[in-house]
Design a protein around this motif. Structure first.
Motif, PDB file in Angstrom:
ATOM      1  N   TRP A   1      13.194  -0.095  -5.155  1.00 54.18           N
ATOM      2  CA  TRP A   1      12.961   1.263  -5.612  1.00 54.18           C
ATOM      3  C   TRP A   1      13.185   1.287  -7.118  1.00 54.18           C
ATOM      4  O   TRP A   1      13.830   0.406  -7.680  1.00 54.18           O
ATOM      5  N   THR A   2      12.658   2.289  -7.771  1.00 47.38           N
ATOM      6  CA  THR A   2      12.844   2.473  -9.209  1.00 47.38           C
ATOM      7  C   THR A   2      13.410   3.865  -9.421  1.00 47.38           C
ATOM      8  O   THR A   2      12.936   4.826  -8.820  1.00 47.38           O
ATOM      9  N   GLY A   3      14.438   3.957 -10.274  1.00 44.20           N
ATOM     10  CA  GLY A   3      15.035   5.264 -10.521  1.00 44.20           C
ATOM     11  C   GLY A   3      16.292   5.163 -11.354  1.00 44.20           C
ATOM     12  O   GLY A   3      16.387   4.346 -12.268  1.00 44.20           O
ATOM     13  N   ASP A   4      17.271   5.964 -11.004  1.00 41.82           N
ATOM     14  CA  ASP A   4      18.512   6.104 -11.756  1.00 41.82           C
ATOM     15  C   ASP A   4      19.677   5.624 -10.899  1.00 41.82           C
ATOM     16  O   ASP A   4      19.508   5.291  -9.722  1.00 41.82           O
ATOM     17  N   VAL A   5      20.873   5.635 -11.459  1.00 43.39           N
ATOM     18  CA  VAL A   5      22.105   5.343 -10.737  1.00 43.39           C
ATOM     19  C   VAL A   5      22.867   6.656 -10.637  1.00 43.39           C
ATOM     20  O   VAL A   5      22.976   7.392 -11.631  1.00 43.39           O
TER      21      VAL A   5
ATOM     22  N   GLU B   1      14.340  -0.061 -18.138  1.00 42.47           N
ATOM     23  CA  GLU B   1      14.208   0.614 -19.436  1.00 42.47           C
ATOM     24  C   GLU B   1      15.558   1.162 -19.860  1.00 42.47           C
ATOM     25  O   GLU B   1      16.380   1.526 -19.023  1.00 42.47           O
ATOM     26  N   GLY B   2      15.767   1.253 -21.161  1.00 41.54           N
ATOM     27  CA  GLY B   2      16.933   1.919 -21.703  1.00 41.54           C
ATOM     28  C   GLY B   2      18.223   1.142 -21.566  1.00 41.54           C
ATOM     29  O   GLY B   2      18.225  -0.088 -21.429  1.00 41.54           O
ATOM     30  N   GLU B   3      19.326   1.889 -21.588  1.00 42.07           N
ATOM     31  CA  GLU B   3      20.652   1.286 -21.485  1.00 42.07           C
ATOM     32  C   GLU B   3      21.607   2.304 -20.889  1.00 42.07           C
ATOM     33  O   GLU B   3      21.340   3.506 -20.893  1.00 42.07           O
ATOM     34  N   ALA B   4      22.728   1.787 -20.341  1.00 41.83           N
ATOM     35  CA  ALA B   4      23.705   2.664 -19.704  1.00 41.83           C
ATOM     36  C   ALA B   4      25.067   1.999 -19.637  1.00 41.83           C
ATOM     37  O   ALA B   4      25.185   0.778 -19.743  1.00 41.83           O
ATOM     38  N   THR B   5      26.067   2.835 -19.429  1.00 39.22           N
ATOM     39  CA  THR B   5      27.401   2.365 -19.098  1.00 39.22           C
ATOM     40  C   THR B   5      27.609   2.659 -17.620  1.00 39.22           C
ATOM     41  O   THR B   5      27.510   3.814 -17.191  1.00 39.22           O
TER      42      THR B   5
ATOM     43  N   ARG C   1      33.971  -1.339 -16.830  1.00 37.95           N
ATOM     44  CA  ARG C   1      32.845  -0.651 -17.480  1.00 37.95           C
ATOM     45  C   ARG C   1      31.859  -1.707 -17.957  1.00 37.95           C
ATOM     46  O   ARG C   1      32.241  -2.592 -18.724  1.00 37.95           O
ATOM     47  N   LEU C   2      30.628  -1.592 -17.521  1.00 38.78           N
ATOM     48  CA  LEU C   2      29.589  -2.541 -17.913  1.00 38.78           C
ATOM     49  C   LEU C   2      28.580  -1.841 -18.810  1.00 38.78           C
ATOM     50  O   LEU C   2      28.053  -0.787 -18.449  1.00 38.78           O
ATOM     51  N   GLN C   3      28.308  -2.444 -19.955  1.00 39.03           N
ATOM     52  CA  GLN C   3      27.260  -1.965 -20.848  1.00 39.03           C
ATOM     53  C   GLN C   3      26.001  -2.756 -20.489  1.00 39.03           C
ATOM     54  O   GLN C   3      25.947  -3.967 -20.714  1.00 39.03           O
ATOM     55  N   LEU C   4      25.036  -2.095 -19.904  1.00 44.45           N
ATOM     56  CA  LEU C   4      23.814  -2.757 -19.464  1.00 44.45           C
ATOM     57  C   LEU C   4      22.632  -2.215 -20.252  1.00 44.45           C
ATOM     58  O   LEU C   4      22.555  -1.026 -20.530  1.00 44.45           O
ATOM     59  N   LYS C   5      21.707  -3.131 -20.574  1.00 45.77           N
ATOM     60  CA  LYS C   5      20.510  -2.735 -21.309  1.00 45.77           C
ATOM     61  C   LYS C   5      19.285  -3.351 -20.648  1.00 45.77           C
ATOM     62  O   LYS C   5      19.406  -4.186 -19.748  1.00 45.77           O
ATOM     63  N   LYS C   6      18.126  -2.935 -21.118  1.00 45.98           N
ATOM     64  CA  LYS C   6      16.869  -3.434 -20.569  1.00 45.98           C
ATOM     65  C   LYS C   6      16.920  -4.956 -20.463  1.00 45.98           C
ATOM     66  O   LYS C   6      17.272  -5.644 -21.417  1.00 45.98           O
TER      67      LYS C   6
ATOM     68  N   SER D   1      23.973   7.259 -20.228  1.00 48.26           N
ATOM     69  CA  SER D   1      22.771   6.442 -20.385  1.00 48.26           C
ATOM     70  C   SER D   1      21.867   7.033 -21.445  1.00 48.26           C
ATOM     71  O   SER D   1      21.978   8.206 -21.802  1.00 48.26           O
ATOM     72  N   SER D   2      20.933   6.202 -21.901  1.00 47.26           N
ATOM     73  CA  SER D   2      19.873   6.689 -22.776  1.00 47.26           C
ATOM     74  C   SER D   2      18.924   7.542 -21.934  1.00 47.26           C
ATOM     75  O   SER D   2      18.907   7.444 -20.698  1.00 47.26           O
ATOM     76  N   HIS D   3      18.138   8.372 -22.588  1.00 45.84           N
ATOM     77  CA  HIS D   3      17.235   9.274 -21.864  1.00 45.84           C
ATOM     78  C   HIS D   3      16.176   8.529 -21.050  1.00 45.84           C
ATOM     79  O   HIS D   3      15.667   9.046 -20.068  1.00 45.84           O
TER      80      HIS D   3
END
Length: 165
Positions: free
Chosen positions: A50-54, A72-76, A86-91, A108-110
């Protein structure tokens, strides 16, 4: 492929069971070379993608493991409960969460978007911090089999090296 693979263990924090037997595996830069995420997971028998958000609340899956790759983007992402990591994850980054591992998005980024999948295309449940569910959840977690393929590398890879002893 220029990738950094790390892992760490999480203990039951009293609210989130986590999985003290299997480590969380983090693949930094797994998809930086343009490798197609969903196709890679599918090829290695991690299906039901699936594709989406956390979710932005603590949750876990007691009946299956999960792989998440940042499309896409990045998030903690906080894994393991309030006192977790805490994980800093990016594309291009990916993480494998053993059954029972709590996770939530802190920020997260938008444009943040992940692709998720499960070994053998398992149907996942979503559990929250609920003491009434703990006994059943812990029993389910112990019965989730170790997958026979790494979601990125297939029959040989860091996940199998770290999970099969």
């Amino acid at each position: 492929m220029n990738m950094d693979v790390t892992s760490f263990y999480l203990k039951d924090d009293g609210q989130i069971p986590n999985n003290s037997d299997l480590p969380v595996v983090v693949y930094k830069g797994a998809f930086d070379d343009g490798l197609p995420i969903q196709e890679t997971f599918q090829q290695h028998n991690w299906k039901g993608s699936w594709t989406g958000d956390v979710f932005d609340f603590h949750h876990y899956h007691s009946n299956t493991h999960e792989v998440l790759a940042v499309k896409e983007g990045e998030a903690t992402i906080l894994v393991g409960g309030d006192e977790g990591e805490r994980l800093q994850l990016k594309k291009g980054d990916a993480i494998v969460l053993p059954a029972g591992t709590g996770h939530k998005k802190l920020e997260s980024s938008h444009d943040f978007e992940v692709v998720g999948a499960y070994p053998n295309g398992a149907s996942y449940n979503t559990r929250k911090q609920d003491p009434a569910d703990r006994t059943q959840a812990i029993s389910e977690i112990k019965n989730v089999p170790v997958p026979n393929q790494d979601p990125i590398f297939g029959e040989e890879g860091p996940l199998l090296e770290k999970w099969i002893k």
